[in-house]
Design a protein around this motif. Structure first.
Motif, mmCIF file in Angstrom:
data_model
loop_
_atom_site.group_PDB
_atom_site.id
_atom_site.type_symbol
_atom_site.label_atom_id
_atom_site.label_comp_id
_atom_site.label_asym_id
_atom_site.label_seq_id
_atom_site.Cartn_x
_atom_site.Cartn_y
_atom_site.Cartn_z
ATOM 1 N N LYS A 13 -4.597 52.390 -31.214
ATOM 2 C CA LYS A 13 -5.516 51.817 -32.193
ATOM 3 C C LYS A 13 -4.815 51.545 -33.516
ATOM 4 O O LYS A 13 -5.067 50.521 -34.165
ATOM 5 C CB LYS A 13 -6.687 52.784 -32.406
ATOM 6 C CG LYS A 13 -7.805 52.218 -33.250
ATOM 7 C CD LYS A 13 -8.978 53.181 -33.299
ATOM 8 C CE LYS A 13 -10.123 52.602 -34.135
ATOM 9 N NZ LYS A 13 -11.284 53.534 -34.189
ATOM 10 N N ILE A 37 -5.527 40.672 -29.779
ATOM 11 C CA ILE A 37 -6.113 41.800 -29.065
ATOM 12 C C ILE A 37 -5.997 41.607 -27.549
ATOM 13 O O ILE A 37 -5.646 42.526 -26.803
ATOM 14 C CB ILE A 37 -7.589 41.972 -29.470
ATOM 15 C CG1 ILE A 37 -7.683 42.405 -30.941
ATOM 16 C CG2 ILE A 37 -8.282 42.993 -28.570
ATOM 17 C CD1 ILE A 37 -7.035 43.730 -31.223
ATOM 18 N N TYR A 40 -2.454 42.068 -26.492
ATOM 19 C CA TYR A 40 -2.089 43.469 -26.653
ATOM 20 C C TYR A 40 -2.623 44.286 -25.478
ATOM 21 O O TYR A 40 -1.910 45.115 -24.890
ATOM 22 C CB TYR A 40 -2.636 43.969 -27.989
ATOM 23 C CG TYR A 40 -2.269 45.381 -28.370
ATOM 24 C CD1 TYR A 40 -1.040 45.935 -28.012
ATOM 25 C CD2 TYR A 40 -3.133 46.162 -29.124
ATOM 26 C CE1 TYR A 40 -0.700 47.229 -28.382
ATOM 27 C CE2 TYR A 40 -2.812 47.453 -29.501
ATOM 28 C CZ TYR A 40 -1.589 47.978 -29.126
ATOM 29 O OH TYR A 40 -1.264 49.258 -29.498
ATOM 30 N N LEU A 41 -3.861 44.051 -25.149
ATOM 31 C CA LEU A 41 -4.451 44.771 -24.017
ATOM 32 C C LEU A 41 -3.742 44.417 -22.714
ATOM 33 O O LEU A 41 -3.541 45.272 -21.844
ATOM 34 C CB LEU A 41 -5.951 44.455 -23.922
ATOM 35 C CG LEU A 41 -6.820 45.107 -25.014
ATOM 36 C CD1 LEU A 41 -8.239 44.556 -24.979
ATOM 37 C CD2 LEU A 41 -6.834 46.624 -24.843
ATOM 38 N N ASP A 42 -3.372 43.153 -22.588
ATOM 39 C CA ASP A 42 -2.653 42.760 -21.387
ATOM 40 C C ASP A 42 -1.322 43.505 -21.279
ATOM 41 O O ASP A 42 -0.921 43.940 -20.196
ATOM 42 C CB ASP A 42 -2.408 41.242 -21.400
ATOM 43 C CG ASP A 42 -3.697 40.455 -21.162
ATOM 44 O OD1 ASP A 42 -4.678 41.077 -20.676
ATOM 45 O OD2 ASP A 42 -3.727 39.254 -21.467
ATOM 46 N N ALA A 45 -1.961 46.944 -20.318
ATOM 47 C CA ALA A 45 -2.416 47.014 -18.931
ATOM 48 C C ALA A 45 -1.255 46.903 -17.953
ATOM 49 O O ALA A 45 -1.354 47.346 -16.797
ATOM 50 C CB ALA A 45 -3.442 45.907 -18.661
ATOM 51 N N VAL A 50 -6.125 50.623 -19.119
ATOM 52 C CA VAL A 50 -6.490 50.654 -20.534
ATOM 53 C C VAL A 50 -8.007 50.561 -20.723
ATOM 54 O O VAL A 50 -8.474 50.270 -21.824
ATOM 55 C CB VAL A 50 -5.815 49.504 -21.307
ATOM 56 C CG1 VAL A 50 -4.316 49.704 -21.350
ATOM 57 C CG2 VAL A 50 -6.170 48.162 -20.686
ATOM 58 N N SER A 51 -8.718 50.812 -19.657
ATOM 59 C CA SER A 51 -10.176 50.691 -19.751
ATOM 60 C C SER A 51 -10.734 51.640 -20.810
ATOM 61 O O SER A 51 -11.717 51.318 -21.483
ATOM 62 C CB SER A 51 -10.816 50.969 -18.386
ATOM 63 O OG SER A 51 -10.438 52.249 -17.914
ATOM 64 N N ARG A 54 -9.998 49.924 -24.210
ATOM 65 C CA ARG A 54 -10.271 48.501 -24.374
ATOM 66 C C ARG A 54 -11.345 48.265 -25.428
ATOM 67 O O ARG A 54 -11.151 47.466 -26.360
ATOM 68 C CB ARG A 54 -10.700 47.876 -23.034
ATOM 69 C CG ARG A 54 -11.073 46.392 -23.130
ATOM 70 C CD ARG A 54 -11.340 45.801 -21.758
ATOM 71 N NE ARG A 54 -10.143 45.788 -20.920
ATOM 72 C CZ ARG A 54 -9.213 44.841 -20.987
ATOM 73 N NH1 ARG A 54 -9.357 43.835 -21.849
ATOM 74 N NH2 ARG A 54 -8.171 44.881 -20.195
ATOM 75 N N ILE A 57 -10.147 49.118 -28.930
ATOM 76 C CA ILE A 57 -9.220 48.162 -29.526
ATOM 77 C C ILE A 57 -9.938 46.858 -29.871
ATOM 78 O O ILE A 57 -9.711 46.257 -30.923
ATOM 79 C CB ILE A 57 -8.048 47.893 -28.555
ATOM 80 C CG1 ILE A 57 -7.205 49.163 -28.401
ATOM 81 C CG2 ILE A 57 -7.201 46.734 -29.044
ATOM 82 C CD1 ILE A 57 -6.084 49.020 -27.389
ATOM 83 N N GLU A 58 -10.808 46.476 -28.983
ATOM 84 C CA GLU A 58 -11.507 45.216 -29.233
ATOM 85 C C GLU A 58 -12.364 45.293 -30.498
ATOM 86 O O GLU A 58 -12.619 44.268 -31.134
ATOM 87 C CB GLU A 58 -12.374 44.864 -28.020
ATOM 88 C CG GLU A 58 -11.555 44.411 -26.814
ATOM 89 C CD GLU A 58 -12.430 44.171 -25.581
ATOM 90 O OE1 GLU A 58 -11.943 43.528 -24.631
ATOM 91 O OE2 GLU A 58 -13.596 44.630 -25.581
ATOM 92 N N SER B 274 2.671 41.238 -28.767
ATOM 93 C CA SER B 274 1.372 40.582 -28.559
ATOM 94 C C SER B 274 0.997 39.674 -29.724
ATOM 95 O O SER B 274 0.070 38.869 -29.612
ATOM 96 C CB SER B 274 0.276 41.644 -28.392
ATOM 97 O OG SER B 274 0.586 42.509 -27.329
#
Lengths: 125, 286
Positions: A13, A37, A40-42, A45, A50-51, A54, A57-58, B274
């Motif tokens: 975070k 975002i 970054y999550l990708d 992942a 990263v559930s 997720r 972060i979102e 990213s």
């Protein structure tokens, strides 16, 4: 100075907040924020699930992040690291990250420069 | 999430093994903290931060004012220079502080050293009086030993060795060659002085003084050694602190980064990557 390392959620975070703060410091980057975002999550992942983070972060910047908050969490992160070398290395990584963010559009604007200087100096005091 | 962190750490370690120059390891310790300057003028600032973080937690001042340090520490070293004439060995050996950092803390002690450890300097007529020892043979001789010369060489010589001169200015001189030997007597002068020991007790006294003076010398050396030792012992405490600093600083450069830090850095690098898809700058305003 042995301390427990912060949970990965806090680190993930903080990285998101740091990127978003400096990306937005001189303007509104709503769309780019979402792109950042998502990417970054990708990237996360690619390593693991990263559930759990997720949503966090979102919505990391639903409430505007202040410099004090950013510095405070950065210090918390650095102080949680076990050795001086760790703190230096992580600070260096953050520095390069922020430096990349403020240079991403090819121009370093005054608010970006000021924010960067504030961030650096805040770690000294 | 702990599982994710472990995977990130493993990925970071694997990446660092595959690419020795990966991430922070590439630019960080080797290039030093000056490198960031090339990126945007914040290098000096971040260098201070990194240096500080090398010894203290974030946000804490490291060991007092480092700013004033170099000068003070060097001043102390200069102060040591004065002692180089002597206890250099003991000093240098006893002062790893000269290597760099530590002096800061050792500094106060060093000052104290000279002032306290060397009251001898004040009471050290030897040090100041040392030149006398060096210049002694001459000064002493000239002043005390040579008065005789004044009183002698010519008068006494002429009286003894050259009475002929009076009578034989040149021939007698040649004839009286042996006297030339006597004339060259500046060498035998020592002998003459030796003879004069008996007749001129001053010479003997002077030699004794010299010997005494030299006898003091080893005493001074011993004294300095004691001083040096005591200084070392006094410095021992500060040297310990100093050693900690040194080891911390040295360790900072040579110490391996922990897996936790590697994981954190990997997360940061992911965020950094990213920011621009495909590594290109595409982060644009709406």
């Amino acid at each position: 100075m042995e301390q427990n390392t912060l949970p990965i959620e806090i680190i993930v975070k903080l990285a998101a907040k740091t990127g978003l703060y400096f990306a937005c410091v001189d303007g509104d980057y709503d769309k780019s924020e979402q792109e950042f975002i998502a990417r970054y999550l990708d990237r996360l992942a690619e390593v693991g699930d990263v559930s759990d983070v997720r949503y966090m972060i979102e919505h990391a910047t639903d409430v505007p992040v202040s410099m004090d908050e950013l510095v405070g969490e950065t210090r918390l992160l650095l102080n949680s690291l076990p050795t001086p070398a760790d703190r230096q290395a992580v600070t260096w990584a953050l520095y390069r990250f922020i430096d990349k963010v403020i240079h991403v559009d090819g121009v370093v604007r005054e608010p970006e420069r000021e924010a960067f200087e504030t961030w650096i100096n805040s770690l000294l005091t | 999430m702990a599982n994710l962190f472990n995977k990130i750490i493993n990925a970071a370690q694997a990446a660092s093994q595959q690419q020795p120059g990966y991430g922070y390891q590439q630019g960080y310790p080797q290039q030093g903290y000056g490198a960031p300057q090339q990126q945007g003028g914040f290098g000096g600032m971040i260098g201070n931060v990194l240096n500080q973080l090398g010894t203290t937690p974030a946000g804490q001042q490291p060991y007092g004012p480092q700013q004033g340090y170099p000068q003070q520490a060097y001043g102390a070293q200069q102060a040591y220079g004065a002692q180089q004439g002597y206890p250099q060995q003991g000093y240098q050996q006893g002062y790893p502080q000269q290597q760099g950092y530590p002096q800061q803390q050792a500094y106060g002690a060093q000052q104290g050293y000279q002032q306290q450890g060397y009251p001898q300097q004040q009471g050290y007529p030897q040090q100041q009086g040392y030149p006398q020892q060096q210049g002694y043979p001459q000064q002493g001789y000239q002043q005390q030993g040579y008065p005789q010369r004044q009183g002698y060489p010519q008068q006494g010589y002429q009286q003894q060795g050259y009475p002929q001169q009076q009578g034989y200015p040149q021939q007698g001189y040649q004839q009286g060659y042996p006297q030339q030997q006597g004339f060259n007597a500046p060498r035998p002068a020592s002998e003459r002085f030796g003879v004069k020991k008996g007749t001129l007790p001053q010479a003997g006294d002077q030699q004794q003084q010299q010997q005494q003076g030299y006898a003091q010398r080893p005493a001074q050396q011993g004294y300095q050694q004691q001083g040096a030792q005591s200084a070392t012992s006094r410095f021992g405490q500060k040297t310990d602190a100093t050693a900690q600093q040194t080891s911390a600083a040295a360790g900072t450069q040579s110490q391996q980064i922990s897996p936790e830090a590697q994981g954190v850095i990997s997360v940061i690098n992911m965020a950094s990557e990213s920011m621009t898809p495909g590594g290109t700058k595409s982060f644009k305003k709406d």
